[in-house]
Design a protein around this motif. Structure first.
Motif, PDB file in Angstrom:
ATOM      1  N   ALA A 632      47.320  22.968   3.575  1.00 32.73           N
ATOM      2  CA  ALA A 632      48.254  22.049   2.916  1.00 32.73           C
ATOM      3  C   ALA A 632      47.579  20.763   2.456  1.00 32.73           C
ATOM      4  O   ALA A 632      47.700  20.360   1.294  1.00 32.73           O
ATOM      5  N   SER A 633      46.872  20.094   3.355  1.00 31.79           N
ATOM      6  CA  SER A 633      46.270  18.796   3.007  1.00 31.79           C
ATOM      7  C   SER A 633      45.239  18.942   1.896  1.00 31.79           C
ATOM      8  O   SER A 633      45.219  18.155   0.947  1.00 31.79           O
ATOM      9  N   ALA A 634      44.385  19.965   1.987  1.00 29.33           N
ATOM     10  CA  ALA A 634      43.362  20.161   0.964  1.00 29.33           C
ATOM     11  C   ALA A 634      43.990  20.498  -0.388  1.00 29.33           C
ATOM     12  O   ALA A 634      43.559  19.994  -1.433  1.00 29.33           O
ATOM     13  N   ALA A 635      45.017  21.336  -0.363  1.00 28.89           N
ATOM     14  CA  ALA A 635      45.673  21.710  -1.614  1.00 28.89           C
ATOM     15  C   ALA A 635      46.325  20.507  -2.275  1.00 28.89           C
ATOM     16  O   ALA A 635      46.190  20.290  -3.491  1.00 28.89           O
ATOM     17  N   ILE A 636      47.022  19.704  -1.492  1.00 24.93           N
ATOM     18  CA  ILE A 636      47.703  18.533  -2.055  1.00 24.93           C
ATOM     19  C   ILE A 636      46.698  17.516  -2.561  1.00 24.93           C
ATOM     20  O   ILE A 636      46.896  16.873  -3.595  1.00 24.93           O
ATOM     21  N   SER A 637      45.583  17.378  -1.856  1.00 29.81           N
ATOM     22  CA  SER A 637      44.538  16.458  -2.316  1.00 29.81           C
ATOM     23  C   SER A 637      43.994  16.887  -3.679  1.00 29.81           C
ATOM     24  O   SER A 637      43.807  16.063  -4.576  1.00 29.81           O
ATOM     25  N   ARG A 638      43.742  18.177  -3.840  1.00 28.64           N
ATOM     26  CA  ARG A 638      43.227  18.667  -5.126  1.00 28.64           C
ATOM     27  C   ARG A 638      44.264  18.529  -6.234  1.00 28.64           C
ATOM     28  O   ARG A 638      43.922  18.200  -7.381  1.00 28.64           O
ATOM     29  N   LEU A 639      45.522  18.782  -5.918  1.00 26.05           N
ATOM     30  CA  LEU A 639      46.577  18.633  -6.920  1.00 26.05           C
ATOM     31  C   LEU A 639      46.707  17.180  -7.359  1.00 26.05           C
ATOM     32  O   LEU A 639      46.892  16.885  -8.545  1.00 26.05           O
ATOM     33  N   ARG A 640      46.613  16.260  -6.390  1.00 23.08           N
ATOM     34  CA  ARG A 640      46.701  14.841  -6.740  1.00 23.08           C
ATOM     35  C   ARG A 640      45.508  14.417  -7.578  1.00 23.08           C
ATOM     36  O   ARG A 640      45.641  13.653  -8.550  1.00 23.08           O
ATOM     37  N   THR A 641      44.329  14.938  -7.239  1.00 20.98           N
ATOM     38  CA  THR A 641      43.128  14.603  -7.999  1.00 20.98           C
ATOM     39  C   THR A 641      43.233  15.077  -9.442  1.00 20.98           C
ATOM     40  O   THR A 641      42.713  14.444 -10.363  1.00 20.98           O
ATOM     41  N   SER A 642      43.952  16.179  -9.644  1.00 17.07           N
ATOM     42  CA  SER A 642      44.108  16.713 -11.005  1.00 17.07           C
ATOM     43  C   SER A 642      45.125  15.930 -11.823  1.00 17.07           C
ATOM     44  O   SER A 642      45.355  16.253 -12.995  1.00 17.07           O
ATOM     45  N   GLY A 643      45.744  14.906 -11.222  1.00 18.69           N
ATOM     46  CA  GLY A 643      46.647  14.041 -11.967  1.00 18.69           C
ATOM     47  C   GLY A 643      48.112  14.410 -11.874  1.00 18.69           C
ATOM     48  O   GLY A 643      48.941  13.836 -12.600  1.00 18.69           O
ATOM     49  N   LEU A 644      48.475  15.339 -10.989  1.00 15.48           N
ATOM     50  CA  LEU A 644      49.873  15.752 -10.862  1.00 15.48           C
ATOM     51  C   LEU A 644      50.621  14.847  -9.890  1.00 15.48           C
ATOM     52  O   LEU A 644      50.064  14.416  -8.866  1.00 15.48           O
ATOM     53  N   LEU A 730      50.719  35.329  -1.661  1.00 20.64           N
ATOM     54  CA  LEU A 730      50.612  36.469  -0.758  1.00 20.64           C
ATOM     55  C   LEU A 730      49.979  36.126   0.585  1.00 20.64           C
ATOM     56  O   LEU A 730      50.332  36.711   1.605  1.00 20.64           O
ATOM     57  N   ASN A 731      49.031  35.197   0.605  1.00 23.18           N
ATOM     58  CA  ASN A 731      48.263  34.956   1.825  1.00 23.18           C
ATOM     59  C   ASN A 731      48.595  33.646   2.515  1.00 23.18           C
ATOM     60  O   ASN A 731      47.971  33.302   3.519  1.00 23.18           O
ATOM     61  N   GLY A 732      49.557  32.884   2.013  1.00 20.10           N
ATOM     62  CA  GLY A 732      49.937  31.633   2.655  1.00 20.10           C
ATOM     63  C   GLY A 732      48.967  30.501   2.444  1.00 20.10           C
ATOM     64  O   GLY A 732      49.172  29.413   2.989  1.00 20.10           O
ATOM     65  N   ASP A 733      47.887  30.705   1.684  1.00 18.93           N
ATOM     66  CA  ASP A 733      46.891  29.660   1.461  1.00 18.93           C
ATOM     67  C   ASP A 733      47.295  28.833   0.239  1.00 18.93           C
ATOM     68  O   ASP A 733      47.194  29.283  -0.898  1.00 18.93           O
ATOM     69  N   LEU A 734      47.745  27.605   0.486  1.00 20.25           N
ATOM     70  CA  LEU A 734      48.226  26.750  -0.597  1.00 20.25           C
ATOM     71  C   LEU A 734      47.114  26.318  -1.537  1.00 20.25           C
ATOM     72  O   LEU A 734      47.389  25.839  -2.642  1.00 20.25           O
ATOM     73  N   ARG A 735      45.848  26.467  -1.117  1.00 15.32           N
ATOM     74  CA  ARG A 735      44.746  26.091  -2.011  1.00 15.32           C
ATOM     75  C   ARG A 735      44.640  27.021  -3.222  1.00 15.32           C
ATOM     76  O   ARG A 735      43.948  26.729  -4.187  1.00 15.32           O
ATOM     77  N   VAL A 736      45.369  28.140  -3.166  1.00 17.45           N
ATOM     78  CA  VAL A 736      45.420  29.014  -4.335  1.00 17.45           C
ATOM     79  C   VAL A 736      46.139  28.319  -5.492  1.00 17.45           C
ATOM     80  O   VAL A 736      45.871  28.618  -6.657  1.00 17.45           O
ATOM     81  N   LEU A 737      47.041  27.377  -5.189  1.00 15.99           N
ATOM     82  CA  LEU A 737      47.792  26.699  -6.251  1.00 15.99           C
ATOM     83  C   LEU A 737      46.875  25.901  -7.176  1.00 15.99           C
ATOM     84  O   LEU A 737      46.931  26.078  -8.403  1.00 15.99           O
ATOM     85  N   PRO A 738      46.022  25.011  -6.660  1.00 17.03           N
ATOM     86  CA  PRO A 738      45.095  24.352  -7.593  1.00 17.03           C
ATOM     87  C   PRO A 738      44.108  25.326  -8.238  1.00 17.03           C
ATOM     88  O   PRO A 738      43.693  25.121  -9.381  1.00 17.03           O
ATOM     89  N   ASP A 739      43.746  26.391  -7.524  1.00 21.41           N
ATOM     90  CA  ASP A 739      42.922  27.429  -8.150  1.00 21.41           C
ATOM     91  C   ASP A 739      43.639  28.032  -9.349  1.00 21.41           C
ATOM     92  O   ASP A 739      43.037  28.272 -10.409  1.00 21.41           O
ATOM     93  N   ALA A 740      44.938  28.295  -9.180  1.00 19.28           N
ATOM     94  CA  ALA A 740      45.719  28.876 -10.274  1.00 19.28           C
ATOM     95  C   ALA A 740      45.785  27.935 -11.473  1.00 19.28           C
ATOM     96  O   ALA A 740      45.726  28.378 -12.625  1.00 19.28           O
ATOM     97  N   LEU A 741      45.888  26.642 -11.208  1.00 21.94           N
ATOM     98  CA  LEU A 741      45.912  25.673 -12.307  1.00 21.94           C
ATOM     99  C   LEU A 741      44.590  25.686 -13.068  1.00 21.94           C
ATOM    100  O   LEU A 741      44.565  25.641 -14.305  1.00 21.94           O
TER     101      LEU A 741
END
Length: 819
Positions: A632-644, A730-741
């Motif tokens: 969660a924390s890593a995913a949100i950090s990457r999303l914030r860094t991307s300007g979202l 599918l795997n519960g890993d939220l870091r897939v979200l910034p990967d998808a972006l």
């Protein structure tokens, strides 16, 4: 009803009548063609249960012409209950909304055609068609237009309408899948076989070949390619005919022209032994296009099969009290005022008020709250929630369409109608491009007819073939298919065709809490011993023995230690805790004032604390909580860094929402938000210009998942939430979200490269073909090479990797908990 009465209307069947319909496995007599047509439509629409539940025979249709009564059955109020409901978005306007399944949708042009055609009818207020689920939602005025007219108009433009029931949905999916696989198989086998003969003809033309052998290869190629054109390529011809009838140039028009004219020219060349043949190009072209469409179909079917509607959350039967006796009855038979019994573990079948008993009820699917809600006499319970640990007697206050569950379903439908419509870039270019290609071919034919009539047809054919929009047709679907496959390998199953186009344009991500940022599973986070001689393992074992027969969600935290010790004389005190004996010693676990007479001071810390005690006093504090996902924390950090912009909306009322938001770095958050408030917040964000990605888990997130510009559901979510989402994690890993972006942005670049190449190639090849400098066989090779370049470029997406490292899923820190 006797054998001489019409099974549909009950009137006498005339002597010698041959009209009948097979219903429930038996042949039923009908008095006239009208009744036969109506009954046949009911059975064909998967609505034959209507005859089991009706109270009286139906009225005989006016007129005996079956063509006039083909769809009249869908005007019956009894049938409309299954796919028509009042429209809530128009206030008291009297509008209704019909949900229809539409077979035969192949692309965005089909969506455009259906929406335009139905939208032009008097009495139709709005139309929304989802190409992924092949579902149309039509808001109409029943005083002006009837459902039968909607069915008839869809059939008139070449589609196969049906009522949107669960049985019809699955049947449509299975029919489409079988037909697509058959066509793909015919095209694939045809391509492999005809390519073998084409190689011989190519080399024979260069090095010399016996004329009789050349004729043989041509005739065999004709026999092999004919099923490909007449059967496998039929969807292209059907779609092209529909678009021409609606005066709209879709990509299928030049595709069909190229296949049809190339086949006709090759047929002519084979029969009259003159000119060149292009059977291999026709077969390969058809196979590649069908392959792309089949991949797209399979992706949307993965979500479509899970979609059965909110009604599947309810049980089939309920226990109703009649004269002091409990009797099982169908849920559909419940009405306001009935008294029902809810045993532990039962799903509540209707909204009601508790009249006897007290119990904890799990309402997490409705409001997102993970803890059981305590219900006593006078408390309200809602359909779709689950009774916990004790028996309740409930008086029904609302059933069927009047329940809160049905209200959420109406919110879902309203949100889906207002969902932004995404159109593929290739389809936006296609109209003008198709017109240019057709005009160029016609102009080339007219010019060369004046200069060299014997070359006119072949040059016009070269123009169509060399500029055939194969590469343009494959530019978008090939890249989307490769990106979709790669996302699935990363752990994100794409269900909405517009997702990859929408992701790069997002400005905000909205998260749910329980089950999304957290794991949605209670765990033992900490044990504080209060007595000498006890160990943490002994505390777990005793607590697990006491909780082993409890239906409370918190009992799942002790599941790994069940059956290590046995408890006897267990008594569940709703809202307080559990008492029982372990190894002959009496214990209590639960609230501090329940476990012991004078409880010790509760520890300072996050989560929920239970106290374990015996007759001598307190034994240990047990801290329970829901662990934050490691990603969660890593995913949100990457999303914030991307300007979202980031936001947290939760149905949880506790202070854990604020603490969790601060922990993961989300500045905006709201607690205790109902489904209606979530949807209202989403609309206000979209009205302010935001493009929103919703990431949720649970039924209370379904309206927002449907209304967001893009949405992702966790694999642990209810099937309904998954089916409404554009993708499933599918795997519960939220870091897939910034990967998808990142992958979506790269996919957009690849699509633009493909489109640039396809258009650039056509812009260069078109004038050469018009001037007669490109013979048809070179045009065919150029078309194939152009398509191959587009596909190979798209396949680069299937090997894409993120620059960020992906690791585990759990943070083993007691401080990082959420409830």
């Amino acid at each position: 009803m006797n054998e001489t009465s019409c099974f549909h209307c009950g009137l006498p069947v005339p002597a010698g009548s041959q009209h009948s319909v097979v219903i429930d496995g038996a042949e039923r007599p009908m008095c006239c063609p009208g009744c036969e047509a109506v009954a046949g439509a009911i059975v064909a629409g998967g609505l034959d249960n209507f005859y089991r539940f009706r109270d009286t025979p139906n009225q005989r249709p006016e007129g005996d012409d079956p063509r006039d009564t083909r769809w009249d059955a869908f005007d019956l109020p009894e049938l409309q209950q299954q796919f028509v409901r009042d429209w809530q978005g128009g206030g008291d306007s009297g509008l209704r909304m019909a949900s229809l399944l539409v077979g035969g949708i192949t692309c965005a042009a089909c969506v455009w055609l259906i929406e335009k055609h139905l939208g032009a009818l008097d009495g139709v207020d709005r139309v929304s068609v989802n190409a992924s689920t092949q579902r149309a939602q039509i808001v109409f005025d029943p005083e002006v237009v009837q459902p039968s007219q909607l069915f008839a108009e869809l059939a008139r433009v070449g589609y196969r309408p049906a009522a949107a029931t669960a049985a019809n949905s699955e049947e449509l999916i299975q029919q489409e899948r079988r037909a697509a696989l058959r066509r793909l198989g015919v095209a694939g086998l045809g391509t492999m076989q005809v390519m073998m003969f084409a190689i011989a003809l190519y080399f024979g033309e260069a090095t010399g070949i016996d004329a009789q052998l050349e004729r043989y290869f041509r005739w065999v190629s004709l026999l092999v390619a004919t099923p490909v054109v007449l059967y496998a390529a039929r969807p292209f011809f059907s779609a092209a005919w529909r678009s021409l009838r609606s005066r709209h140039l879709s990509m299928d028009v030049p595709v069909s022209l190229a296949i049809g004219l190339a086949y006709a020219a090759s047929f002519y060349a084979t029969v009259f032994e003159t000119g060149d043949v292009y059977f291999e190009s026709i077969s390969m072209f058809t196979f590649f296009l069908l392959l792309g469409r089949t991949v797209e179909m399979r992706a949307r079917h993965r979500a479509g099969l899970a979609s059965g509607g909110l009604a599947q959350l309810l049980p089939l039967t309920a226990t109703r009290l009649e004269g002091g006796e409990a009797r099982p009855v169908p849920v559909a038979a419940l009405a306001a005022g009935d008294c029902i019994v809810l045993r532990p573990g039962d799903t509540v079948p209707a909204d009601g008020e508790v009249i006897e008993g007290s119990s904890g009820v799990d309402e997490s699917l409705l409001n997102g709250e993970s803890a059981l809600q305590q219900k006593t006499v006078g408390s309200r319970v809602y359909a779709g929630s689950v009774n916990g640990d004790s028996t309740l007697e409930v008086r029904v206050t609302a059933a069927g369409q009047s329940t809160r569950l049905s209200a959420i379903e109406r919110l879902v439908e309203q949100a889906q109608l207002e969902k932004p419509q995404q159109v593929a870039l290739a389809d936006r270019i296609a109209g003008g491009f198709v017109a240019v290609v057709l005009l160029a071919a016609a102009a080339a034919f007219a010019f060369w007819w004046q200069v060299a009539p014997e070359r006119a047809f072949w040059i016009a054919l070269s123009v169509l073939v060399v500029t055939c929009p194969c590469a343009l047709s494959l530019a978008t679907p090939a890249a989307l298919a490769a990106a979709t496959l790669r996302l699935q390998q990363l752990g994100l199953l794409v269900a909405g065709g517009h997702l990859l186009e929408t992701l790069p344009r997002l400005t905000r991500v909205v998260f749910d809490k329980t089950g999304t940022l957290t794991r949605g599973e209670p765990r033992i986070l900490e044990i504080q011993l209060l007595r000498d001689g006890w160990t943490e393992q002994r505390v777990r074992d005793v607590a697990a023995a006491l909780e082993s027969r409890s239906n409370h969600p918190l009992a799942r935290a002790f599941r790994p230690w069940f059956n290590k010790l046995q408890a006897r004389h267990l008594v569940i005190h709703t809202g307080c805790g559990i008492e029982g004996q372990v190894d002959g010693v009496g214990y209590r676990i639960g609230r501090p004032d329940f476990a012991v007479t004078e409880p010790a001071e509760q520890p300072v810390g996050e989560g929920q604390w239970l106290l374990l005690g015996d007759d001598s006093g307190a034994v240990a504090w047990i801290g329970l909580g829901d662990q934050l996902r490691a990603s969660a924390s890593a995913a949100i950090s990457r999303l914030r860094t991307s300007g979202l912009a980031l936001e947290l909306l939760s149905g949880d009322q506790s202070a854990e929402v604020a603490r969790l938001a601060k922990l993961v770095g989300v500045d905006e958050y709201r607690a205790g938000v109902s489904p209606e408030e979530k949807l209202e917040r989403l609309r206000s964000l979209q009205a302010g210009g935001d493009r929103v990605l919703m990431v949720g888990d649970g039924l209370n997130d379904v309206p927002v998942l449907s209304g967001a510009d893009a949405s992702v559901a966790m694999l642990s979510a209810a099937d309904l939430a998954q089916s409404r989402a554009d993708a499933i994690l599918l795997n519960g890993d939220l870091r897939v979200l910034p990967d998808a972006l990142e992958l979506a942005a790269r996919s957009r670049r690849i699509i633009r490269q493909n489109l640039t190449w396809a258009l650039g190639y056509n812009a260069l090849a078109l004038p050469l073909a018009v001037c007669g400098l490109v013979p048809p066989w070179v045009a065919a090779l150029g078309m194939s090479a152009s398509s191959l370049i587009v596909v190979l470029n798209a396949l680069r997406l299937s090997r894409w990797t993120s620059r960020h490292h992906v690791a585990g899923d759990i943070i083993p820190m007691a401080a990082q908990t959420a409830r």
